[in-house]
Design an enzyme around this catalytic site. Sequence first.
Site, PDB file in Angstrom:
ATOM      1  N   GLU A   1       0.884  -1.175   0.000  1.00 53.76           N
ATOM      2  CA  GLU A   1       0.000   0.000   0.000  1.00 53.76           C
ATOM      3  C   GLU A   1       0.916   1.218   0.000  1.00 53.76           C
ATOM      4  O   GLU A   1       1.619   1.473   0.981  1.00 53.76           O
ATOM      5  CB  GLU A   1      -0.892  -0.010   1.239  1.00 53.76           C
TER       6      GLU A   1
ATOM      7  N   ASP B   1      -3.910  10.830   8.591  1.00 53.92           N
ATOM      8  CA  ASP B   1      -2.560  10.379   8.934  1.00 53.92           C
ATOM      9  C   ASP B   1      -2.120  10.873  10.306  1.00 53.92           C
ATOM     10  O   ASP B   1      -2.354  12.030  10.679  1.00 53.92           O
ATOM     11  CB  ASP B   1      -1.557  10.873   7.891  1.00 53.92           C
TER      12      ASP B   1
END
Length: 264
Positions: free
Chosen positions: A50, A61
């Site tokens: 990924e 994030d």
Amino acid sequence: MTSRVAAAIEAAHAEGRGAFVGYLPLGFPDLETSIEAAVALAEAGADVLELGPPYSDPVMDGVVIQEATQVALAAGFRLRDTFTAVRAIAERVDIPILVMTYWNPVLQYGVDRFADDLVSAGGAGLITPDITPDAAPEWLAASERTGLDRVFLAAPTSTEERLRMIVEASTGFVYTVSTMGITGERTELDAAARTLVGRIRALGAAHACVGIGISTPEQVAGVVDYADGAIVGTALVRALRDGGVAGLTDTARELAAGTARERV
């Protein structure tokens, strides 16, 4: 078309283990090193890669990944570099490569153009964390045309109607969010992930992989006890930051060892 990602998960199951999906940001600490790191991750036991092109507003994030993507952006990473990296990695390792991207860069690039360039580079599909199937008709059409996998996210707070839509639209696997919040390492995974995987499977999902908060071989082992695979990001990015490609390799091997299980 046959899903390369689903085939990789099933191959792991045939070996008596869950799948290990490993995340790395592209361009960190520079483009060439990120390519070498991805190759090393695959060779150390990842079943699916990924890879995340850095984005200026990464709402999901955590701190470690945000810092890495800022380094990549400061070094001059451009979205087109995504395809350069995917091509270079795909030429060296034979595992599916998913690109994890926020949706705005794809829109700006052009959905069909992005899909075509990803296929040409050897990519397997997209993970799209900030768009839902009902808001992505162009992507659904482009992925059907090109055979790219489309991985949507399911959260513990998702309604049954929303989950059904996600399950029906996803190919490869459903990205099952282990806990609400941003990416990062947690000492305990939210028990809601196990319940969510059950809900997803009840709606017909062939494969569900759990991500967000998984950072140790023990946590990987816990996840593959009930899910098809474990997705690890922050621990790998930290290992690359602190120990370079060699440090990443050691961490990846340890995490991959956690995927073994007695039952398939």
